[in-house]
Design a protein around this motif. Structure first.
Motif, short mmCIF file in Angstrom:
data_model
loop_
_atom_site.label_atom_id
_atom_site.label_comp_id
_atom_site.label_asym_id
_atom_site.label_seq_id
_atom_site.Cartn_x
_atom_site.Cartn_y
_atom_site.Cartn_z
N MET A 106 -10.08 -22.74 -39.58
CA MET A 106 -10.93 -23.73 -38.93
C MET A 106 -10.42 -25.16 -39.18
SD MET A 106 -13.12 -21.55 -37.81
CE MET A 106 -14.46 -22.58 -37.18
N GLN A 107 -10.63 -25.99 -38.17
CA GLN A 107 -10.36 -27.43 -38.30
C GLN A 107 -11.40 -28.16 -37.45
OE1 GLN A 107 -6.42 -28.73 -37.10
NE2 GLN A 107 -6.47 -30.29 -38.67
N SER A 108 -12.19 -29.01 -38.10
CA SER A 108 -13.27 -29.74 -37.42
C SER A 108 -14.17 -28.78 -36.63
CB SER A 108 -12.69 -30.79 -36.47
OG SER A 108 -11.88 -31.70 -37.17
N ALA A 109 -14.57 -27.69 -37.29
CA ALA A 109 -15.49 -26.70 -36.73
C ALA A 109 -14.90 -25.92 -35.55
CB ALA A 109 -16.81 -27.36 -36.32
N GLN A 110 -13.61 -26.06 -35.31
CA GLN A 110 -12.94 -25.33 -34.23
C GLN A 110 -11.98 -24.30 -34.82
OE1 GLN A 110 -13.65 -26.05 -30.80
NE2 GLN A 110 -15.24 -27.24 -31.81
N VAL A 111 -11.88 -23.16 -34.17
CA VAL A 111 -10.89 -22.15 -34.58
C VAL A 111 -9.52 -22.58 -34.07
CG1 VAL A 111 -10.22 -19.72 -34.50
CG2 VAL A 111 -12.64 -20.34 -34.44
N VAL A 112 -8.58 -22.78 -34.99
CA VAL A 112 -7.24 -23.23 -34.59
C VAL A 112 -6.18 -22.17 -34.88
CG1 VAL A 112 -7.75 -25.67 -34.82
CG2 VAL A 112 -6.93 -24.40 -36.82
N GLY A 113 -6.58 -21.07 -35.50
CA GLY A 113 -5.62 -20.02 -35.79
C GLY A 113 -6.30 -18.87 -36.50
N ILE A 114 -5.48 -17.90 -36.87
CA ILE A 114 -5.99 -16.75 -37.61
C ILE A 114 -4.92 -16.32 -38.59
CG2 ILE A 114 -5.15 -14.99 -35.98
CD1 ILE A 114 -7.93 -13.62 -36.35
N ILE A 115 -5.32 -15.98 -39.81
CA ILE A 115 -4.35 -15.56 -40.81
C ILE A 115 -4.69 -14.15 -41.27
CG2 ILE A 115 -5.58 -16.64 -42.76
CD1 ILE A 115 -2.71 -17.29 -43.86
N THR A 116 -3.66 -13.30 -41.32
CA THR A 116 -3.84 -11.90 -41.68
C THR A 116 -2.94 -11.56 -42.87
OG1 THR A 116 -2.05 -11.09 -40.27
CG2 THR A 116 -4.23 -11.36 -39.24
N ASN A 117 -3.11 -10.36 -43.36
CA ASN A 117 -2.24 -9.88 -44.45
C ASN A 117 -0.77 -9.99 -44.06
OD1 ASN A 117 -4.37 -9.18 -46.14
ND2 ASN A 117 -4.55 -7.13 -45.28
N ASN A 118 -0.45 -9.64 -42.82
CA ASN A 118 0.94 -9.69 -42.37
C ASN A 118 1.49 -11.11 -42.37
OD1 ASN A 118 1.22 -6.94 -42.07
ND2 ASN A 118 0.77 -6.94 -39.87
N ASP A 119 0.65 -12.09 -41.98
CA ASP A 119 1.09 -13.49 -42.01
C ASP A 119 1.44 -13.91 -43.44
OD1 ASP A 119 0.67 -13.99 -39.23
OD2 ASP A 119 -1.47 -14.17 -39.62
N ILE A 120 0.64 -13.46 -44.40
CA ILE A 120 0.87 -13.81 -45.80
C ILE A 120 2.15 -13.16 -46.31
CG2 ILE A 120 -0.04 -13.50 -48.14
CD1 ILE A 120 -2.85 -13.92 -46.89
N LEU A 121 2.38 -11.90 -45.94
CA LEU A 121 3.62 -11.23 -46.34
C LEU A 121 4.83 -11.93 -45.72
CD1 LEU A 121 2.50 -7.49 -46.09
CD2 LEU A 121 2.95 -8.80 -48.17
N ASP A 122 4.71 -12.34 -44.46
CA ASP A 122 5.81 -13.08 -43.80
C ASP A 122 6.08 -14.39 -44.54
OD1 ASP A 122 6.15 -11.12 -41.90
OD2 ASP A 122 4.97 -12.14 -40.36
#
Length: 201
Positions: A106-122
């Protein structure tokens, strides 16, 4: 985080959500009403909402049910999120603490992205320099004190040697500094470190 967001609204049918997941090879969809995050739907949530295999419903009846059921009927309404300005560790802590595999960002109450387990492993693979040519030299720091990394860098710089990536990890009560270095410099780097009084593992 992943900035390419595939989203649905509460009125989206479950069958449409399934198609979106398959087409985009994803397992989760944020649910937005206008620009407001109101829920999340995942493959697991959908699987739990499907009729049991022991049901007497036919395939056609099941498919009909999926075209009539909306995301709003089954979505998780209590959605944990993370700020776009948060450290990666905060996202990891939340996911571990609450046993979840995804966080809308979230940024300023807006969804700007999504983070998953795979993103963290990358991210970890990127930080560690995995896949880049080179070798790892590991320095054991038995008595940690300010200036250790500076001393390593200074010793190498004096011999025109460089480090591609550097990570500090804990092993039991000790710290280990992992240096990703070019293969053709490995012997020279190791010798310089030993001569400077560092203990290599």
């Amino acid at each position: 985080m992943t900035t390419k967001l595939i989203i649905v609204n509460p009125q989206t049918t479950v069958s449409t959500a399934i198609v979106l997941m398959k087409e985009n090879q994803i397992h989760r969809l944020p649910v937005l009403e206008g620009n407001v995050l109101v829920g999340i739907v995942t493959q697991g949530i959908i699987a739990r909402a499907l009729p049991s295999q022991a049901t007497s419903l036919s395939v056609y009846e099941t498919n009909y049910l999926l075209t009539k059921t909306t995301v709003a009927d089954i979505m998780e309404k209590t959605v944990r999120t993370v700020s776009a300005s948060a450290q990666l560790e905060e996202a990891i802590f939340q996911m571990r603490q609450h046993k979840i595999g995804v966080l809308p960002v979230m940024q300023s109450a807006q969804v700007v992205g999504i983070i998953t387990n795979n993103d963290i492993l990358d991210a970890f693979l990127n930080i560690s320099g995995y896949g880049e040519p080179g070798v790892i030299s590991r320095v054991r720091v038995t008595h940690d004190h300010p200036g250790v990394i500076f001393a390593i860098g200074k010793a190498l710089a004096e011999h025109n040697l460089s480090i591609q990536t550097l990570m500090v990890v804990r092993e039991h009560q000790e710290r280990v500094i992992e240096l990703h270095i070019a293969s053709d410099q490995a012997t020279a780097v190791n010798q310089v470190l030993v001569d400077a009084g560092f203990e290599l593992i």
